[in-house]
Design a protein around this motif. Structure first.
Motif, PDB file in Angstrom:
ATOM      1  N   PHE A 155       0.836  -1.195   0.000  1.00  0.00           N
ATOM      2  CA  PHE A 155       0.000   0.000   0.000  1.00  0.00           C
ATOM      3  C   PHE A 155       0.876   1.253   0.000  1.00  0.00           C
ATOM      4  N   ALA A 264      -2.606  -0.454  -5.700  1.00  0.00           N
ATOM      5  CA  ALA A 264      -3.608  -0.651  -4.664  1.00  0.00           C
ATOM      6  C   ALA A 264      -4.316  -1.986  -4.861  1.00  0.00           C
ATOM      7  N   ALA A 267      -2.086  -4.552  -3.512  1.00  0.00           N
ATOM      8  CA  ALA A 267      -2.132  -4.633  -2.052  1.00  0.00           C
ATOM      9  C   ALA A 267      -3.326  -5.466  -1.594  1.00  0.00           C
TER      10      ALA A 267
END
Length: 398
Positions: A155, A264, A267
């Motif tokens: 992240f 993202a 993540a």
């Protein structure tokens, strides 16, 4: 294809050990990766403009960042396997923050490379000890623990590109000075878990003598190959996606937002993949992750509009859904060398990504940015093939 429960888990529900310390480690990992390897790929267009670089020279910046991190990680992993040191994590945070922040004030290209290298070394010092901390905090949920740990770093890498459209495009490289408070926050957070970490190291040292199992050199070598191919794909896309969109007439501001979306999604994939690995075969999770990535990687440069956003998200999700899986899998192959394995699975892969970025930069100069995106479908395909030759977990725990 056997997706049964992992034998090492038995019938018990996997449970985390030290939750508070694990989430603190994840928070520090977020800060570390944002300040080091996470933001450097996003900074390439600014470095390129400030120092009048070509694509190859831009790739060298990323290469130095990744290579110094990759050399430091297994090196300090081996050292800390024999002589664990609690001060390595704070040292890593300090060096990483200093190098990246100071790079915004570099007066020459050679000085930029040195400072980016210092940042990479800091990241390399931090990671093996942080991975060891996650291992000790895991309890019986090793995949989940590594997922929580790695998702912090992933992240951080995702948020890094967002700093450009938020303020760095307006402030320029000098805006990196505003990362100093973030580095200080990371140092405070890591110091807060040092008492627990020191105590856990003593307990782990006593348990280490009881660990049974042999090292699987061939298996770890194959797994490292998979990690390298995955890293070339991930870091190559993260570093050169803004250039692809610039070539398509999309501004840098939006290109970096797309990079954030890609990372993202990775993540999220890291967390879900790690959770699943406590329940089903890590080998086949890794294979599925790489195999499913292939068609989305091929489609990425050929689609536009909302479809491109969907493809990019799914691509990012699957390519990194095996991130935590490979760390735990490698630790199973070398049960007495947690630091070394963690350095190889995270650090060596990052360094390989830097080498790949340099090659990709050269290919971009020769054949154009659009052409090299075709490579990102081939790399995960080769990784999926290598996965088929990995030893099963059942063999590792017998």
């Amino acid at each position: 294809m056997n997706l049964a429960l992992n034998k090492d888990l038995g019938s018990e529900k996997p449970r985390l050990g030290a939750k508070k310390q694990l989430f603190s480690l994840s928070g520090v990992h977020f800060i570390n990766d944002l300040m080091t390897t996470g933001i450097v790929p996003a900074l390439l267009p600014l470095y390129k403009e400030a120092f009048h670089l070509n694509y190859f020279q831009s790739g060298i910046v990323l290469f130095v960042s990744m290579l110094t991190s990759s050399v430091a990680q297994p090196l300090f992993g081996m050292i800390s396997d024999k002589h664990p040191r609690t001060w390595l994590m704070p040292l890593g945070i300090c060096l990483g923050g200093f190098g990246l922040t100071a790079s915004g004030y570099a007066s020459a290209y050679w000085l930029l490379l040195i400072l980016v290298g210092v940042s990479g070394v800091g990241s390399g010092i931090f990671h093996p000890e942080a991975m060891r901390g996650a291992y000790m905090a895991a309890g019986t949920a090793r995949g989940t623990a590594q997922a929580i740990m790695q998702v912090g770093g992933n992240f951080g890498q995702a948020v890094g590109p967002l700093l450009l459209p938020l303020f760095l495009i307006n402030t320029g490289l000098h805006g990196l000075g505003w990362l100093v408070p973030l580095a200080a926050a990371g140092l405070v957070l890591v110091l807060s878990i040092m008492p627990w970490y020191k105590q856990s190291l003593e307990k782990n040292k006593a348990r280490k003598k009881e660990i049974k199992g042999r090292n699987h050199v061939v298996g770890l070598s194959l797994l490292t190959g998979v990690v390298i191919l995955r890293s070339w794909t991930q870091i190559g896309v993260a570093g050169f996606l803004p250039f692809l969109y610039l070539h398509q007439g999309i501004s840098l501001k939006y290109g970096d937002l797309f990079t954030f979306l890609f990372l993202a999604a990775g993540a999220l994939g890291t967390f879900i993949g790690g959770r699943c690995s406590d329940r089903i075969s890590r080998k086949w999770l890794l294979f599925i992750s790489m195999a499913v990535t292939v068609p989305f990687a091929w489609l990425l440069p050929h689609v536009h509009g909302i479809l491109s956003i969907i493809i990019l998200f799914v691509f990012g999700f699957f390519v990194l859904s095996s991130f935590a899986v490979t760390v735990v899998y490698g630790q199973m192959m070398f049960p007495k060398n947690i630091g070394l394995v963690s350095g190889l699975m995270v650090g060596f892969g990052i360094g390989a990504g830097g080498i790949g970025a340099t090659l990709i930069g050269w290919l971009s100069d020769q054949y154009g940015i659009h052409t090299i995106f075709g490579l990102f479908a081939l790399l995960p395909f080769l990784a999926a093939l290598l996965t088929l030759f990995l030893p099963s977990e059942r063999k590792l725990i017998e």
